[in-house]
Design an enzyme around this catalytic site. Structure first.
Site, PDB file in Angstrom:
ATOM      1  N   HIS A  72     -64.823  12.949   7.594  1.00 19.45           N
ATOM      2  CA  HIS A  72     -63.773  12.442   8.494  1.00 19.45           C
ATOM      3  C   HIS A  72     -62.506  13.261   8.309  1.00 19.45           C
ATOM      4  CE1 HIS A  72     -65.344   8.405   9.952  1.00 19.45           C
ATOM      5  NE2 HIS A  72     -66.347   8.968   9.313  1.00 19.45           N
ATOM      6  N   TYR A 196     -56.453   1.505   9.983  1.00 16.42           N
ATOM      7  CA  TYR A 196     -55.617   0.661   9.119  1.00 16.42           C
ATOM      8  C   TYR A 196     -54.562   0.029  10.024  1.00 16.42           C
ATOM      9  CZ  TYR A 196     -57.526   2.895   4.891  1.00 16.42           C
ATOM     10  OH  TYR A 196     -58.357   3.332   3.890  1.00 16.42           O
ATOM     11  N   PRO A 289     -57.727  -1.935  -3.034  1.00 21.08           N
ATOM     12  CA  PRO A 289     -58.579  -0.987  -2.302  1.00 21.08           C
ATOM     13  C   PRO A 289     -57.914  -0.287  -1.118  1.00 21.08           C
ATOM     14  CG  PRO A 289     -59.258  -3.258  -1.877  1.00 21.08           C
ATOM     15  CD  PRO A 289     -58.205  -3.325  -2.913  1.00 21.08           C
ATOM     16  N   LYS A 293     -59.089   4.431  -3.559  1.00 16.04           N
ATOM     17  CA  LYS A 293     -58.975   5.329  -4.712  1.00 16.04           C
ATOM     18  C   LYS A 293     -59.875   4.998  -5.899  1.00 16.04           C
ATOM     19  CE  LYS A 293     -56.192   8.137  -3.058  1.00 16.04           C
ATOM     20  NZ  LYS A 293     -56.864   9.344  -2.594  1.00 16.04           N
ATOM     21  N   TYR A 379     -53.961  10.469   0.379  1.00 15.47           N
ATOM     22  CA  TYR A 379     -55.225   9.852   0.787  1.00 15.47           C
ATOM     23  C   TYR A 379     -56.371  10.834   0.560  1.00 15.47           C
ATOM     24  CZ  TYR A 379     -58.262   6.648   3.370  1.00 15.47           C
ATOM     25  OH  TYR A 379     -59.251   5.763   3.710  1.00 15.47           O
TER      26      TYR A 379
HETATM   27  P1  RFL Z   1     -67.899  -0.631 -12.259  1.00 20.06           P
HETATM   28  O1  RFL Z   1     -68.510  -0.127 -10.988  1.00 20.06           O
HETATM   29  O2  RFL Z   1     -67.320  -1.988 -12.255  1.00 20.06           O
HETATM   30  O3  RFL Z   1     -69.020  -0.524 -13.375  1.00 20.06           O
HETATM   31  C1  RFL Z   1     -68.857  -1.110 -14.652  1.00 20.06           C
HETATM   32  C2  RFL Z   1     -70.224  -1.476 -15.156  1.00 20.06           C
HETATM   33  O4  RFL Z   1     -70.113  -2.036 -16.465  1.00 20.06           O
HETATM   34  C3  RFL Z   1     -70.997  -3.133 -16.544  1.00 20.06           C
HETATM   35  N1  RFL Z   1     -70.596  -4.011 -17.664  1.00 20.06           N
HETATM   36  C4  RFL Z   1     -71.138  -3.941 -18.895  1.00 20.06           C
HETATM   37  N2  RFL Z   1     -72.083  -3.141 -19.400  1.00 20.06           N
HETATM   38  C5  RFL Z   1     -72.429  -3.310 -20.702  1.00 20.06           C
HETATM   39  N3  RFL Z   1     -71.868  -4.263 -21.494  1.00 20.06           N
HETATM   40  C6  RFL Z   1     -70.926  -5.100 -21.007  1.00 20.06           C
HETATM   41  N4  RFL Z   1     -70.413  -6.066 -21.789  1.00 20.06           N
HETATM   42  C7  RFL Z   1     -70.523  -4.948 -19.657  1.00 20.06           C
HETATM   43  N5  RFL Z   1     -69.614  -5.583 -18.864  1.00 20.06           N
HETATM   44  C8  RFL Z   1     -69.683  -5.006 -17.673  1.00 20.06           C
HETATM   45  C9  RFL Z   1     -70.900  -3.767 -15.174  1.00 20.06           C
HETATM   46  O5  RFL Z   1     -72.027  -4.612 -14.898  1.00 20.06           O
HETATM   47  C10 RFL Z   1     -70.879  -2.536 -14.287  1.00 20.06           C
HETATM   48  O6  RFL Z   1     -72.169  -2.119 -13.899  1.00 20.06           O
HETATM   49  O7  RFL Z   1     -66.782   0.369 -12.784  1.00 20.06           O
HETATM   50  P2  RFL Z   1     -66.681   1.976 -12.700  1.00 20.06           P
HETATM   51  O8  RFL Z   1     -68.006   2.593 -13.052  1.00 20.06           O
HETATM   52  O9  RFL Z   1     -65.458   2.333 -13.444  1.00 20.06           O
HETATM   53  O10 RFL Z   1     -66.487   2.296 -11.142  1.00 20.06           O
HETATM   54  C11 RFL Z   1     -65.326   1.884 -10.476  1.00 20.06           C
HETATM   55  C12 RFL Z   1     -65.640   1.563  -9.023  1.00 20.06           C
HETATM   56  O11 RFL Z   1     -66.783   0.729  -8.947  1.00 20.06           O
HETATM   57  C13 RFL Z   1     -64.457   0.877  -8.341  1.00 20.06           C
HETATM   58  O12 RFL Z   1     -63.252   1.491  -8.707  1.00 20.06           O
HETATM   59  C14 RFL Z   1     -64.564   0.952  -6.803  1.00 20.06           C
HETATM   60  O13 RFL Z   1     -65.671   0.240  -6.327  1.00 20.06           O
HETATM   61  C15 RFL Z   1     -63.285   0.405  -6.187  1.00 20.06           C
HETATM   62  N6  RFL Z   1     -63.359   0.313  -4.723  1.00 20.06           N
HETATM   63  C16 RFL Z   1     -63.168   1.421  -3.927  1.00 20.06           C
HETATM   64  N7  RFL Z   1     -62.969   2.633  -4.488  1.00 20.06           N
HETATM   65  C17 RFL Z   1     -62.863   3.749  -3.709  1.00 20.06           C
HETATM   66  O14 RFL Z   1     -62.706   4.850  -4.244  1.00 20.06           O
HETATM   67  N8  RFL Z   1     -62.933   3.695  -2.340  1.00 20.06           N
HETATM   68  C18 RFL Z   1     -63.123   2.509  -1.706  1.00 20.06           C
HETATM   69  O15 RFL Z   1     -63.234   2.513  -0.487  1.00 20.06           O
HETATM   70  C19 RFL Z   1     -63.231   1.313  -2.497  1.00 20.06           C
HETATM   71  N9  RFL Z   1     -63.453   0.135  -1.907  1.00 20.06           N
HETATM   72  C20 RFL Z   1     -63.656  -0.892  -4.119  1.00 20.06           C
HETATM   73  C21 RFL Z   1     -63.711  -0.950  -2.693  1.00 20.06           C
HETATM   74  C22 RFL Z   1     -63.948  -2.024  -4.883  1.00 20.06           C
HETATM   75  C23 RFL Z   1     -64.272  -3.194  -4.280  1.00 20.06           C
HETATM   76  N10 RFL Z   1     -64.570  -4.296  -5.153  1.00 20.06           N
HETATM   77  C24 RFL Z   1     -65.360  -5.397  -4.881  1.00 20.06           C
HETATM   78  C25 RFL Z   1     -64.134  -4.266  -6.527  1.00 20.06           C
HETATM   79  C26 RFL Z   1     -64.040  -2.114  -2.063  1.00 20.06           C
HETATM   80  C27 RFL Z   1     -64.336  -3.234  -2.843  1.00 20.06           C
HETATM   81  C28 RFL Z   1     -64.722  -4.450  -2.090  1.00 20.06           C
HETATM   82  C1  PHB Z   2     -64.550   0.545   2.593  1.00 25.93           C
HETATM   83  O1  PHB Z   2     -65.202   1.143   3.474  1.00 25.93           O
HETATM   84  O2  PHB Z   2     -65.069  -0.324   1.869  1.00 25.93           O
HETATM   85  C2  PHB Z   2     -63.131   0.861   2.402  1.00 25.93           C
HETATM   86  C3  PHB Z   2     -62.578   1.939   3.087  1.00 25.93           C
HETATM   87  C4  PHB Z   2     -61.230   2.248   2.922  1.00 25.93           C
HETATM   88  C5  PHB Z   2     -60.463   1.477   2.079  1.00 25.93           C
HETATM   89  C6  PHB Z   2     -61.015   0.419   1.383  1.00 25.93           C
HETATM   90  C7  PHB Z   2     -62.364   0.105   1.545  1.00 25.93           C
HETATM   91  O3  PHB Z   2     -59.148   1.781   1.948  1.00 25.93           O
END
Ligand code: RFL
Ligand code: PHB
Length: 386
Positions: A72, A196, A289, A293, A379
């Site tokens: 994109h 957005y 989110p 990032k 971004y």
């Molecule tokens: P994770 O993915 O949370 O993984 C951590 C892992 O550790 C496990 N764990 C354990 N393992 C062993 N012993 C224990 N005691 C443990 N306790 C926990 C967990 O089960 C898990 O598997 O962290 P990590 O690897 O640092 O990755 C980070 C990302 O997952 C997170 O920053 C992103 O998902 C955030 N995020 C977004 N980031 C982006 O760059 N672009 C996005 O568009 C974006 N959208 C989002 C998001 C996060 C969201 N949620 C729900 C948090 C949208 C959402 C909805």
């Molecule tokens: C997503 O697709 O989940 C998403 C995209 C952009 C954002 C946050 C979440 O800023």
């Protein structure tokens, strides 16, 4: 059990770190409390910065991303009656990619480079201040295990035990007074780029996962119960906030396959190292989110950390390990600021003065090249190692 690096958590940070260490000739063992299926199915991030894409490609994880991901050029920023396109390629020379975290996770598992023990319990870190740290846990059959390592990498997200084991530490936090109601829907996106949208009713975001799957979010009050939001109500509110009918644009609703509410906060725990324990990804920092990032920060952290650990454990050179926390935190704080800024610019607080400031800011960002370039640079993301 003995390994060079004990990695706690098999999310993107933990699995990518294991993959990078494997390529660098360093052994690692990953332990994870959840099942492999659960981790693979968690719906989360959707946007990769070009530096994340380049990194994944450079370590053999780019094939499906290039084939199935979508590049994109930018985003739309919108206020009632106005939709502006910000072209990151023109403004900052970089694009972003739509490719779900679920897919990154599948590619990492498919690489088969990490030894992962899933469904472990009772994980505890020991002696992280000493030269012989170790982790204890019960494996999936309930048997007590002890994993000895030269270094422990805490990649266990915000609820894992590593953060506490890295204390005493400084902890910086901001809790926001709103949440996101997110849906995944089996319908072609109604837009070519993410939208957005600022709206007096609250923020809305139209994102996507593929040609046939859309991802959309609404700002809702904290404590919102998804059961109070039947699908019709969600689509109606999205149509209002995203400007259905304005300039002939239509939002096409479709079957909702997932619905959840996520609270929003920022935190940073510093330093990201305590003795022989190194924190990476959400274990060290969370961003709201709005700037997309979180996943990109996790990728940047483990890229730096893998380089530092390979230099240390293969060549005995500790310089990169010693500077890891400072090196990673430069980007962490840049992205923490950007995510806070995007969040506070786009979410309504109910205060009319704040609303006018937000609109003034949005007009500046959408009409001034200087303003637009600042947003685009952030971004699309700084290079890894910035
Ligand atoms: P994770 O993915 O949370 O993984 C951590 C892992 O550790 C496990 N764990 C354990 N393992 C062993 N012993 C224990 N005691 C443990 N306790 C926990 C967990 O089960 C898990 O598997 O962290 P990590 O690897 O640092 O990755 C980070 C990302 O997952 C997170 O920053 C992103 O998902 C955030 N995020 C977004 N980031 C982006 O760059 N672009 C996005 O568009 C974006 N959208 C989002 C998001 C996060 C969201 N949620 C729900 C948090 C949208 C959402 C909805
Ligand atoms: C997503 O697709 O989940 C998403 C995209 C952009 C954002 C946050 C979440 O800023």
């Amino acid at each position: 059990m003995r390994t060079q690096v004990a990695i706690i958590g098999a999310g993107p940070a933990g699995l990518l770190l294991a993959h990078l260490l494997h390529r660098g000739g360093v052994d690692a063992v990953v332990i994870e409390t959840r099942s492999q299926d659960y981790v693979a199915a968690r719906i989360r991030a959707g946007i990769l910065e070009s530096s994340s894409v380049e990194l994944l490609e450079s370590v053999g994880l780019g094939e499906r991303l290039r084939a199935e991901g979508h590049e994109h050029r930018g985003i739309y920023l919108q206020m009632p009656g106005e939709r502006h396109h910000l072209d990151f390629v023109d403004l900052a020379g970089r694009s972003v990619w739509v490719y779900g975290q679920t897919e990154v996770q599948k590619d990492l598992v498919g690489a088969g480079t990490a030894e992962v023990h899933y469904e472990v319990t009772d994980v505890a870190l020991h002696d992280v201040d000493s030269a012989r740290p170790y982790v204890t846990f019960a494996d999936s059959s309930g048997a007590a295990r002890r994993l000895e390592a030269e270094v422990i990498a805490g990649c266990d997200g915000s609820f894992g035990p590593s953060r506490a084991a890295a204390a005493p530490a400084d902890f910086f936090e901001r809790v926001y007074p709103y949440s996101w109601l997110g849906i995944l829907a089996d319908v072609a996106p109604s837009t070519d780029e993410l939208i957005y949208a600022w709206h007096p009713n609250g923020f809305a975001l139209h994102s996507m996962r593929s040609e046939t799957v859309s991802r959309l979010y609404l700002q809702v009050p904290n404590g919102t119960d998804p059961a109070d939001w039947p699908d019709d109500r969600i689509w109606g509110e999205l149509a209002t906030r995203l400007g259905d009918g304005e300039d002939g644009w239509k939002l096409t609703p479709g079957p909702v396959t997932d619905k959840s509410v996520l609270p929003m906060r920022s935190y940073v725990q510093t330093p990201m190292r305590h003795g022989r324990l190194f924190l990476a990804g959400d274990a060290a920092h969370i961003v709201p989110p709005t700037g997309a990032k979180g996943l990109n920060l996790a990728i940047a952290d483990v890229t730096l950390l893998s380089r530092a650990l390979v230099e240390w454990l293969k060549a005995g050179d500790t310089r990169l390990a010693d500077s890891y926390s400072d090196d990673a935190l430069r980007r962490v704080w840049r992205c923490t600021h950007f995510s806070w800024w995007m969040t506070t610019m786009l979410h309504t607080s109910g205060d009319p003065f704040d609303a006018q400031l937000q609109l003034a800011q949005l007009r500046w960002v959408t009409t001034s090249t200087a303003g637009a370039t600042g947003l685009a640079e952030n971004y699309a993301g700084p290079p890894i190692g910035f």
